[in-house]
Scaffold this motif. Structure first.
Motif, PDB file in Angstrom:
ATOM      1  N   ARG A 231     -19.708 -74.580  87.225  1.00  0.00           N
ATOM      2  CA  ARG A 231     -19.918 -75.971  86.817  1.00  0.00           C
ATOM      3  C   ARG A 231     -20.198 -76.860  88.024  1.00  0.00           C
ATOM      4  O   ARG A 231     -20.020 -78.068  87.964  1.00  0.00           O
TER       5      ARG A 231
ATOM      6  N   ALA B  51     -18.332 -80.391  87.466  1.00  0.00           N
ATOM      7  CA  ALA B  51     -18.323 -81.237  86.274  1.00  0.00           C
ATOM      8  C   ALA B  51     -16.942 -81.202  85.659  1.00  0.00           C
ATOM      9  O   ALA B  51     -16.293 -80.167  85.626  1.00  0.00           O
TER      10      ALA B  51
ATOM     11  N   GLN C  14     -28.714 -85.533  85.815  1.00  0.00           N
ATOM     12  CA  GLN C  14     -28.492 -86.005  84.452  1.00  0.00           C
ATOM     13  C   GLN C  14     -29.502 -87.074  84.053  1.00  0.00           C
ATOM     14  O   GLN C  14     -29.853 -87.181  82.885  1.00  0.00           O
TER      15      GLN C  14
ATOM     16  N   ALA D  24     -23.566 -85.495  87.244  1.00  0.00           N
ATOM     17  CA  ALA D  24     -22.267 -85.439  86.580  1.00  0.00           C
ATOM     18  C   ALA D  24     -21.191 -85.120  87.589  1.00  0.00           C
ATOM     19  O   ALA D  24     -21.433 -84.469  88.599  1.00  0.00           O
TER      20      ALA D  24
ATOM     21  N   ALA E  93     -32.255 -82.828  77.019  1.00  0.00           N
ATOM     22  CA  ALA E  93     -31.154 -81.879  77.077  1.00  0.00           C
ATOM     23  C   ALA E  93     -29.916 -82.477  77.736  1.00  0.00           C
ATOM     24  O   ALA E  93     -28.838 -81.900  77.670  1.00  0.00           O
ATOM     25  N   ARG E  94     -30.054 -83.616  78.411  1.00  0.00           N
ATOM     26  CA  ARG E  94     -28.914 -84.235  79.093  1.00  0.00           C
ATOM     27  C   ARG E  94     -28.380 -85.448  78.338  1.00  0.00           C
ATOM     28  O   ARG E  94     -27.527 -86.161  78.829  1.00  0.00           O
ATOM     29  N   THR E  95     -28.925 -85.715  77.165  1.00  0.00           N
ATOM     30  CA  THR E  95     -28.457 -86.838  76.363  1.00  0.00           C
ATOM     31  C   THR E  95     -27.025 -86.572  75.907  1.00  0.00           C
ATOM     32  O   THR E  95     -26.743 -85.528  75.331  1.00  0.00           O
ATOM     33  N   GLN E  96     -26.130 -87.505  76.208  1.00  0.00           N
ATOM     34  CA  GLN E  96     -24.744 -87.323  75.771  1.00  0.00           C
ATOM     35  C   GLN E  96     -24.553 -87.856  74.355  1.00  0.00           C
ATOM     36  O   GLN E  96     -24.109 -87.143  73.478  1.00  0.00           O
ATOM     37  N   SER E  97     -24.852 -89.101  74.164  1.00  0.00           N
ATOM     38  CA  SER E  97     -24.779 -89.681  72.825  1.00  0.00           C
ATOM     39  C   SER E  97     -25.810 -90.799  72.758  1.00  0.00           C
ATOM     40  O   SER E  97     -26.392 -91.174  73.760  1.00  0.00           O
TER      41      SER E  97
ATOM     42  N   ASP F 190     -26.901 -92.523  76.209  1.00  0.00           N
ATOM     43  CA  ASP F 190     -25.789 -92.441  77.139  1.00  0.00           C
ATOM     44  C   ASP F 190     -25.932 -91.250  78.067  1.00  0.00           C
ATOM     45  O   ASP F 190     -26.149 -90.122  77.628  1.00  0.00           O
ATOM     46  N   SER F 191     -25.782 -91.541  79.355  1.00  0.00           N
ATOM     47  CA  SER F 191     -25.782 -90.490  80.365  1.00  0.00           C
ATOM     48  C   SER F 191     -24.424 -90.490  81.047  1.00  0.00           C
ATOM     49  O   SER F 191     -23.594 -91.357  80.776  1.00  0.00           O
ATOM     50  N   THR F 192     -24.185 -89.533  81.913  1.00  0.00           N
ATOM     51  CA  THR F 192     -22.924 -89.517  82.659  1.00  0.00           C
ATOM     52  C   THR F 192     -22.856 -90.766  83.534  1.00  0.00           C
ATOM     53  O   THR F 192     -23.889 -91.348  83.842  1.00  0.00           O
ATOM     54  N   PRO F 193     -21.644 -91.174  83.935  1.00  0.00           N
ATOM     55  CA  PRO F 193     -21.530 -92.419  84.696  1.00  0.00           C
ATOM     56  C   PRO F 193     -22.374 -92.368  85.963  1.00  0.00           C
ATOM     57  O   PRO F 193     -22.416 -91.354  86.648  1.00  0.00           O
TER      58      PRO F 193
ATOM     59  N   ARG G 209     -30.937 -79.098  73.574  1.00  0.00           N
ATOM     60  CA  ARG G 209     -29.680 -78.425  73.924  1.00  0.00           C
ATOM     61  C   ARG G 209     -29.734 -76.958  73.533  1.00  0.00           C
ATOM     62  O   ARG G 209     -29.258 -76.098  74.245  1.00  0.00           O
TER      63      ARG G 209
ATOM     64  N   ILE H  43     -24.085 -92.308  67.805  1.00  0.00           N
ATOM     65  CA  ILE H  43     -24.322 -90.952  67.286  1.00  0.00           C
ATOM     66  C   ILE H  43     -23.841 -89.975  68.341  1.00  0.00           C
ATOM     67  O   ILE H  43     -24.395 -89.925  69.441  1.00  0.00           O
TER      68      ILE H  43
ATOM     69  N   ARG I   6     -21.514 -82.204  72.383  1.00  0.00           N
ATOM     70  CA  ARG I   6     -21.292 -83.000  73.586  1.00  0.00           C
ATOM     71  C   ARG I   6     -19.860 -83.463  73.752  1.00  0.00           C
ATOM     72  O   ARG I   6     -19.512 -84.085  74.742  1.00  0.00           O
TER      73      ARG I   6
ATOM     74  N   ALA J 164     -19.163 -86.679  78.231  1.00  0.00           N
ATOM     75  CA  ALA J 164     -19.256 -86.833  79.672  1.00  0.00           C
ATOM     76  C   ALA J 164     -19.745 -88.222  80.045  1.00  0.00           C
ATOM     77  O   ALA J 164     -19.689 -88.610  81.198  1.00  0.00           O
ATOM     78  N   ALA J 165     -20.238 -88.977  79.071  1.00  0.00           N
ATOM     79  CA  ALA J 165     -20.680 -90.341  79.344  1.00  0.00           C
ATOM     80  C   ALA J 165     -19.527 -91.297  79.086  1.00  0.00           C
ATOM     81  O   ALA J 165     -18.826 -91.168  78.092  1.00  0.00           O
TER      82      ALA J 165
ATOM     83  N   THR K 270     -19.889 -94.362  78.489  1.00  0.00           N
ATOM     84  CA  THR K 270     -20.325 -95.430  77.603  1.00  0.00           C
ATOM     85  C   THR K 270     -20.333 -95.028  76.135  1.00  0.00           C
ATOM     86  O   THR K 270     -20.691 -95.840  75.288  1.00  0.00           O
TER      87      THR K 270
END
Lengths: 477, 172
Positions: A117, A142, A278, A301, A391-395, A415-418, A448, B108, B113, B138-139, B141
């Protein structure tokens, strides 16, 4: 790195520390406690200068002696504590090939970094450590919370060897493999860097604040206040800090990832393994337009929100390229996002009525996507293009404020990682925003399903490196 | 799963998917109202104490009390709508959560995830028998929080989410 010029600032090249002990555990360099002891000096001297100039104490024998004694005491205490923590810090690779670090004086800490990771490996040389040829290794994996380990300090050659070993193990190739060859992609000339920093919008704000601060201090405290201001109180110093941080910025490509090297006083060498990026963001302040320059930032990440704002290195970790002409930037980004041609992605602008919500940037608002990435454009004074691979989309989120609601608009966010890059499709038609969100969600799911990027150099049959399943934490009492 | 309707209405962005929104327990409204009344009471007592201060014109604390009363009544009414605005739907691949009246949002979250599913219940929540489920990705937000579920529903949801998450885990 092999084949590099010797560091002109380093006056003593320390030999590598002794080898591992019977159990294969290694220690950081024995000079480490001394570096920890002496790292108080710059702050100590600055404090002394301020004290002397503020109180008007004459630099007579007594005061000076007291000051030196205090400094030595601090050094001694720092060194002693440094020695204790040096004694208790060991690191080694365990049977599974993961990096283990045991540390802590008062409370013991045992960490295991799952290298499948791995997110990034940095070799840093803070100024003091650099003078004696030592370096710090930071390994980031990660995970939620604090997932970073910092090994202070190793001889530079040893640090580089450790970096190579970590990267090779993470890649799934033999860990005694040779260091992967590299190809330099871009070097930022110092002149361009200075000009680009001066042409940033922030610089003008900092300049205004600086003039205000200096004027006020001189008006209220007289010349004595000037010294106080000069010891770090001048906001414009931030521009110099950025220059010092990004000086001699070099981007190189190698099979184990992108390598970034930069720094005037503190040298940093970062490695970002492939597939760890990311999100990517392009930033172009309005005054850079004539030069066709752009800054490129990354989300990686593991660099958690907590560490993002603190520490002097946090800033550099999300910069891929402080300034470069567009073609160079696009070429480098195409290594990070292979097979993506950002120029070919058609952008769909926000509706005209968004003008009433965002009266400056409305005509810049646009989004687009292709097979692999989602792109959002915004900003007029500082233009931004934010790119996230599906493929890196979180939400995916849809939000709507009062004013947006009145206009029948809504914003969609991916949303991506911070990190520095946030992806927002601002002020779309409300129904359109929702359709964008649903479509992005589906594209992300499809991507994904295709994606596999852990142990990138391993043969395809090796899929044991599946990331840990989501933990489940019931905390109802 | 995109919405078929092309007519643009204000609520287009937040209309339910094919399934109906699962709403949260009205007990959540009671929890909000108890908290509201508690803080308003604290404020009122503080303002009442002002009356005892010598040479304090009476209209200052009284005006404060009127403001507190107005806020109390207005919030009391809005809380009902606020609670009714929460909704969630478990779909095949993802979870949808919506909330808000003035500032509306819809998130969503794909099961693959999710990194962590949290269950939370404070003392008041436990007295009323409600629980909050929060999803983490991992986000930072992502912000997928569903308050006001009964403990059984919350635990079952948590288990389903964890199971789906494990099955589809996509790392980063």
């Amino acid at each position: 790195m092999s084949g590099e010029r010797p560091d002109p600032l380093s006056f003593e090249v320390v030999p590598a520390a002794s080898g591992p002990d019977a159990e294969g555990r290694r220690r950081v360099h024995p000079y480490t406690p001394l570096v920890h002891g002496f790292q108080w000096w710059p702050a100590g001297i600055a404090a002394a200068v301020v004290l002397v100039s503020e109180t008007g104490v004459s630099l007579g024998g007594g005061g000076l002696l007291l000051g030196v004694a205090a400094m030595l005491l601090l050094t001694l205490v720092g060194t002693a504590f440094g020695y204790l923590s040096w004694q208790r810090l060991t690191f080694w690779f365990d049977a599974d090939g993961d990096l283990r670090v045991d540390s802590g004086v008062l409370s013991r800490q045992e960490r295991r970094l799952q290298l499948s990771r791995l997110q990034s490996v940095d070799v840093l040389q803070p100024f003091l450590a650099r003078l004696v040829g030592l370096a710090e290794v930071r390994v980031e994996v990660a995970g939620a919370g604090d997932s970073r380990v910092s090994l202070q300090y190793l001889a530079l050659a040893e640090a580089n060897a450790l970096r190579n070993e970590v990267v090779a193990r993470a890649a799934g190739v033999r860990h005694d493999a040779e260091e992967a060859p590299e190809q330099v992609l871009a070097v930022v000339p110092a002149g361009d860097l200075v000009l680009s920093l001066l042409l940033r919008v922030e610089t003008f704000g900092l300049l205004a604040v600086t003039v205000l601060v200096v004027a006020l201090t001189i008006a209220t405290a007289g010349p004595a206040g000037l010294v106080l201001v000069l010891v770090g109180g001048v906001p414009l110093f931030q521009v110099f800090a950025q220059f010092s941080r990004y000086y001699d910025f070099t981007v190189a490509d190698s099979p184990d990832g992108l390598r970034l090297r930069h720094g005037l006083l503190q040298k940093t060498r970062q490695t970002v393994p492939p597939g760890r990026v990311q999100a990517v963001g392009f930033v172009q302040p309005v005054l850079w337009g004539r030069k066709n320059w752009v800054r490129v930032r990354l989300n990686v990440a593991g660099i958690s929100a907590a560490t993002q704002g603190s520490g002097d290195q946090s800033f550099s970790e999300n910069v891929l390229l402080p300034v470069a002409p567009w073609p160079v930037a696009l070429d480098i980004v195409s290594r990070v996002l292979p097979g993506v041609d950002l120029r070919a992605i058609p952008l769909d602008p926000a509706p005209q009525r968004s003008r009433r919500r965002a009266w400056i940037q409305w005509s810049r608002l646009a989004v687009g996507h292709d097979e692999q990435v989602f792109v959002a454009r915004r900003g007029r004074v500082v233009q931004r293009w934010d790119v996230i691979p599906h493929a890196r989309t979180q939400s995916v989120r849809v939000t709507q404020g009062l004013w947006e609601r009145a206009l029948g608009l809504a914003s969609m966010h991916v949303d991506s990682t911070p990190g520095a890059v946030t992806i927002s499709a601002l002020h779309r038609d409300a129904g359109d925003a929702r359709r964008l969100a649903e479509a992005q969600s589906e594209r992300a799911a499809a991507a994904r399903a295709r994606d596999r990027s852990t142990r990138w150099a391993a043969p395809t049959s090796d899929v044991d490196a599946h990331p840990a399943p989501p933990a489940e934490a019931g905390r109802v009492e | 799963m995109a919405q078929q309707s092309s007519a643009t209405s204000v609520d287009d962005a937040f209309c339910p998917p094919e399934q109906e929104w699962q709403r949260v327990s009205p007990l959540l409204g009671r929890a909000y109202r108890i908290t509201l009344v508690f803080w308003c009471a604290v404020l009122a007592v503080g303002l009442g104490a002002l009356l005892l201060v010598p040479r304090m014109p009476a209209w200052i604390p009284l005006a404060g009390l009127v403001v507190v009363l107005v806020v109390l009544v207005w919030s009391w009414i809005v809380i009902g709508r606020r609670v009714r605005s929460w909704g969630y739907v478990e779909r095949g691949d993802d979870l949808l959560v919506t909330s808000g009246i003035l500032f509306r949002r819809l998130v969503i979250v794909p099961y693959g995830r999710m990194q962590l599913v949290d269950l939370r219940a404070g003392p008041l929540d436990r007295a009323l028998g409600i629980t909050t489920v929060q999803l983490h990705t991992a986000a930072a937000t992502t912000d997928a929080t569903i308050p006001g579920l009964s403990p059984d529903v919350a635990a079952a949801l948590r288990d389903r989410l964890a199971r789906e998450g494990e099955r589809r885990s996509a790392g980063l």
